[in-house]
Motif scaffolding. Sequence first.
Motif, PDB file in Angstrom:
ATOM      1  N   THR A 103     -19.282  27.628 -14.445  1.00  0.00           N
ATOM      2  CA  THR A 103     -18.523  26.579 -13.765  1.00  0.00           C
ATOM      3  C   THR A 103     -18.175  25.459 -14.752  1.00  0.00           C
ATOM      4  N   ALA A 104     -17.362  24.526 -14.304  1.00  0.00           N
ATOM      5  CA  ALA A 104     -17.016  23.375 -15.141  1.00  0.00           C
ATOM      6  C   ALA A 104     -18.277  22.649 -15.603  1.00  0.00           C
ATOM      7  N   TYR A 105     -19.172  22.412 -14.646  1.00  0.00           N
ATOM      8  CA  TYR A 105     -20.432  21.730 -14.951  1.00  0.00           C
ATOM      9  C   TYR A 105     -21.222  22.493 -16.009  1.00  0.00           C
ATOM     10  N   GLU A 106     -21.333  23.800 -15.839  1.00  0.00           N
ATOM     11  CA  GLU A 106     -22.121  24.624 -16.753  1.00  0.00           C
ATOM     12  C   GLU A 106     -21.461  24.715 -18.129  1.00  0.00           C
ATOM     13  N   ASN A 107     -20.127  24.771 -18.170  1.00  0.00           N
ATOM     14  CA  ASN A 107     -19.421  24.807 -19.448  1.00  0.00           C
ATOM     15  C   ASN A 107     -19.679  23.550 -20.263  1.00  0.00           C
ATOM     16  N   GLN A 131     -16.653  10.586 -15.810  1.00  0.00           N
ATOM     17  CA  GLN A 131     -15.866   9.828 -16.784  1.00  0.00           C
ATOM     18  C   GLN A 131     -14.478  10.429 -16.991  1.00  0.00           C
ATOM     19  N   PHE A 132     -14.396  11.758 -16.974  1.00  0.00           N
ATOM     20  CA  PHE A 132     -13.126  12.437 -17.242  1.00  0.00           C
ATOM     21  C   PHE A 132     -12.381  12.816 -15.965  1.00  0.00           C
ATOM     22  N   ASP A 133     -12.831  12.259 -14.829  1.00  0.00           N
ATOM     23  CA  ASP A 133     -12.169  12.482 -13.537  1.00  0.00           C
ATOM     24  C   ASP A 133     -12.115  13.974 -13.202  1.00  0.00           C
ATOM     25  N   LEU A 134     -13.271  14.630 -13.282  1.00  0.00           N
ATOM     26  CA  LEU A 134     -13.341  16.068 -13.069  1.00  0.00           C
ATOM     27  C   LEU A 134     -14.378  16.466 -12.012  1.00  0.00           C
ATOM     28  N   VAL A 135     -14.869  15.497 -11.261  1.00  0.00           N
ATOM     29  CA  VAL A 135     -15.906  15.772 -10.272  1.00  0.00           C
ATOM     30  C   VAL A 135     -15.433  16.824  -9.270  1.00  0.00           C
ATOM     31  N   GLU A 136     -14.157  16.792  -8.921  1.00  0.00           N
ATOM     32  CA  GLU A 136     -13.638  17.718  -7.904  1.00  0.00           C
ATOM     33  C   GLU A 136     -13.687  19.183  -8.338  1.00  0.00           C
ATOM     34  N   VAL A 137     -13.766  19.423  -9.653  1.00  0.00           N
ATOM     35  CA  VAL A 137     -13.808  20.814 -10.130  1.00  0.00           C
ATOM     36  C   VAL A 137     -15.193  21.188 -10.657  1.00  0.00           C
ATOM     37  N   LYS A 138     -16.184  20.374 -10.365  1.00  0.00           N
ATOM     38  CA  LYS A 138     -17.538  20.578 -10.885  1.00  0.00           C
ATOM     39  C   LYS A 138     -18.022  22.015 -10.716  1.00  0.00           C
ATOM     40  N   ASP A 139     -17.821  22.592  -9.533  1.00  0.00           N
ATOM     41  CA  ASP A 139     -18.356  23.917  -9.229  1.00  0.00           C
ATOM     42  C   ASP A 139     -17.298  25.020  -9.310  1.00  0.00           C
ATOM     43  N   LYS A 140     -16.154  24.698  -9.899  1.00  0.00           N
ATOM     44  CA  LYS A 140     -15.093  25.704 -10.033  1.00  0.00           C
ATOM     45  C   LYS A 140     -15.197  26.415 -11.376  1.00  0.00           C
ATOM     46  N   TYR A 141     -14.673  27.640 -11.391  1.00  0.00           N
ATOM     47  CA  TYR A 141     -14.629  28.424 -12.615  1.00  0.00           C
ATOM     48  C   TYR A 141     -13.272  28.191 -13.311  1.00  0.00           C
ATOM     49  N   PRO A 142     -13.192  28.435 -14.621  1.00  0.00           N
ATOM     50  CA  PRO A 142     -11.940  28.173 -15.347  1.00  0.00           C
ATOM     51  C   PRO A 142     -10.696  28.769 -14.681  1.00  0.00           C
ATOM     52  N   SER A 143     -10.806  29.963 -14.105  1.00  0.00           N
ATOM     53  CA  SER A 143      -9.647  30.597 -13.475  1.00  0.00           C
ATOM     54  C   SER A 143      -9.161  29.846 -12.247  1.00  0.00           C
ATOM     55  N   GLN A 149      -6.893  20.506 -16.507  1.00  0.00           N
ATOM     56  CA  GLN A 149      -8.314  20.383 -16.153  1.00  0.00           C
ATOM     57  C   GLN A 149      -9.182  21.177 -17.127  1.00  0.00           C
ATOM     58  N   GLN A 150      -8.734  22.369 -17.475  1.00  0.00           N
ATOM     59  CA  GLN A 150      -9.495  23.181 -18.429  1.00  0.00           C
ATOM     60  C   GLN A 150      -9.614  22.479 -19.781  1.00  0.00           C
ATOM     61  N   GLN A 151      -8.520  21.857 -20.226  1.00  0.00           N
ATOM     62  CA  GLN A 151      -8.565  21.199 -21.531  1.00  0.00           C
ATOM     63  C   GLN A 151      -9.465  19.974 -21.497  1.00  0.00           C
ATOM     64  N   ARG A 152      -9.459  19.246 -20.393  1.00  0.00           N
ATOM     65  CA  ARG A 152     -10.368  18.103 -20.273  1.00  0.00           C
ATOM     66  C   ARG A 152     -11.822  18.568 -20.233  1.00  0.00           C
TER      67      ARG A 152
END
Length: 251
Positions: A103-107, A131-143, A149-152
Amino acid sequence: MKNVVIKTANLCKSYANGKNVQHVLKNINLEIYEEDFTVIMGSSGSGKSTLLYSISSMDQPTSGKVKLLGKEFSDLTETEASRLRSKDIAFVFQSMNLLPDLTAYENIAYPAYLVCSKQEANKEAEQLLEQFDLVEVKDKYPSEMSGGQQQRIGIARAVAKHPKILFGDEPTGALNSAAGTQVLDLLTKLNQEGQTIVMVTHDIKACARGNRLLFLSDGRIEGDLNLGHYNPVEQAEREETIFKFLKQHNW
């Protein structure tokens, strides 16, 4: 006086192509300074990515010297070089290279596990997501994320271990204008907070975020432009200055 974090002396890089030898870098003498945002530009085939990899320990020069963070490559054992790469430098590439099964968090947290405790790494990942405004994708996978979002996530992953130098190879090259601007805003903020950045780009808008431009042509540094500290109200003026500079060097 800023500290020198990268220094080269007569740096050369060549590749054998059958019976021919291609000389990609030719006697590069260069100093890069702490807390600077240094941008490397040049036409296709000028050697800019090769220079980036050669000064970051990702590739070995054919001849000459490279000193990174006070340590000369030729003096390092493979273990010492690996430790330098894992702790003190980080990379952001055009292709995000996120681990698809994390997930985003794990990456973000995963690389930090190599340099600090799991508890500290997890705390760092939480802070960077916010900080990077990515909380909404915390548990999402790159796909499941957009390219921006992936680059951030890629940048957050890189800075999670607090590298002394962040290297970027066309980090906005695969993004649309809006996503690219978000990434550039993030890099600018990091630099203003003291992060040393060295970035290759072909984009004048991206280049304008730096405070120094190195222009590479045919394997040699043909121009060195001081842009000063970035101010967003001067973006158009900075772009015009860069454009004129590049034209003077037949870009």
